[in-house]
Design an enzyme around this catalytic site. Structure first.
Site, short mmCIF file in Angstrom:
data_model
loop_
_atom_site.label_atom_id
_atom_site.label_comp_id
_atom_site.label_asym_id
_atom_site.label_seq_id
_atom_site.Cartn_x
_atom_site.Cartn_y
_atom_site.Cartn_z
N TYR A 87 7.47 -6.76 1.12
CA TYR A 87 6.36 -5.85 0.82
C TYR A 87 6.57 -4.52 1.54
O TYR A 87 6.42 -3.45 0.94
CB TYR A 87 5.05 -6.51 1.26
CG TYR A 87 3.80 -5.81 0.80
CD1 TYR A 87 3.22 -6.11 -0.42
CD2 TYR A 87 3.18 -4.85 1.61
CE1 TYR A 87 2.05 -5.48 -0.84
CE2 TYR A 87 2.02 -4.21 1.20
CZ TYR A 87 1.46 -4.53 -0.02
OH TYR A 87 0.31 -3.90 -0.43
N SER A 117 0.51 1.74 0.48
CA SER A 117 -0.20 0.93 1.46
C SER A 117 0.01 1.56 2.82
O SER A 117 0.93 2.37 3.01
CB SER A 117 0.36 -0.50 1.46
OG SER A 117 -0.06 -1.23 2.59
#
Length: 252
Positions: A147, A134
């Site tokens: 995350y 990401s």
């Protein structure tokens, strides 16, 4: 790209990026092991893949079962570590059990899947590991401690796999999307609104896309094409790096 005769494993395959990757690899001729907890979503994926050059084999699996994850990767030629989850909370309010689960699914499970896939890849002198990271593997955002930690760890794991696999014909790379039009992102909007104290309709423009030069969500199929590229012969010298699809976010 021709993956006829190859076996690919895609985690988190029942929806979003994982579904798009599974369909793209099956279209290229791969036999795709589609792994997810969502049995109904996997069956829908298998139906959508009918008529593809390859095929999709649904496999219901919870990646917190790390031994089962490692075993599932045996005999894999292409491994796409995609499964993920998200919770948006300030650090002091972040539930420790959720932090543990996020790190298990998004970092420890990819390690075990890579570990399970490498003997076959090394034995044949060819393999492709693609880790769906990401922009948060390269940058941090508030309220996403688990995350961000998991994606930063995945970047390091991917580089290590690249260094060890190079002599065996195995590449390992990350694909780093910005915000993608997936159920995971859609579920974040309410959490982001609460964390930032703004209405939900302002989250997309003022939070999610604030740092992106391109003011739109990325489509799952665009991510799948980046994954497919890393499996082509033309990408055989691409390893240990991050392919960033962030609409200019990290250009700042």
């Amino acid at each position: 790209m021709d993956l006829t005769g190859r076996t690919a494993l895609v985690t988190g395959a029942a929806g979003g990026i994982g579904r798009a990757c599974a369909l793209r690899l099956a279209a290229a001729g791969a036999k795709v092991r589609a792994v997810d907890r969502d049995a109904a979503g996997l069956e829908e994926l298998a139906d959508a893949a009918r008529g593809a050059a390859g095929g999709v084999e649904p496999q219901v699996l919870d990646l917190t079962d790390l031994d089962a994850a490692e075993q599932a990767a045996a005999g894999t030629d292409v491994l796409v570590n995609n499964a993920g989850l998200q919770l948006v909370r300030p650090l002091q309010e972040f539930p420790p059990d959720v932090f543990h689960t996020v790190l298990t699914v998004m970092l420890e499970a990819p390690f075990r899947l890579i570990r399970g896939a490498l003997p076959h890849m090394y034995g044949q002198g060819w393999g492709r590991i693609v880790n769906i990271s990401s922009v948060h593997g390269l940058r941090a955002s508030p309220y996403k401690s688990a995350y961000v930690a998991a994606k930063h760890g995945l970047e390091g794991l991917s580089k290590t796999a690249a260094l060890e696999g190079a002599a065996h014909g195995v590449t390992s790379n990350c694909v780093n999307p910005g915000y993608v039009r997936t159920p995971l992102v859609e579920r974040q909007i309410a959490d982001q609104a609460r964390a930032h104290g703004i209405p939900e309709e302002r989250v997309l423009s003022e939070v999610l896309l604030q740092d992106s030069a391109m003011k739109r969500l990325l489509e799952p199929e665009e991510v799948a094409e980046a994954v497919a590229y890393l499996c082509t012969p033309q990408a055989s010298f691409v390893t240990g790096t991050s392919l960033v699809l962030d609409g200019g976010w990290t250009a700042h």
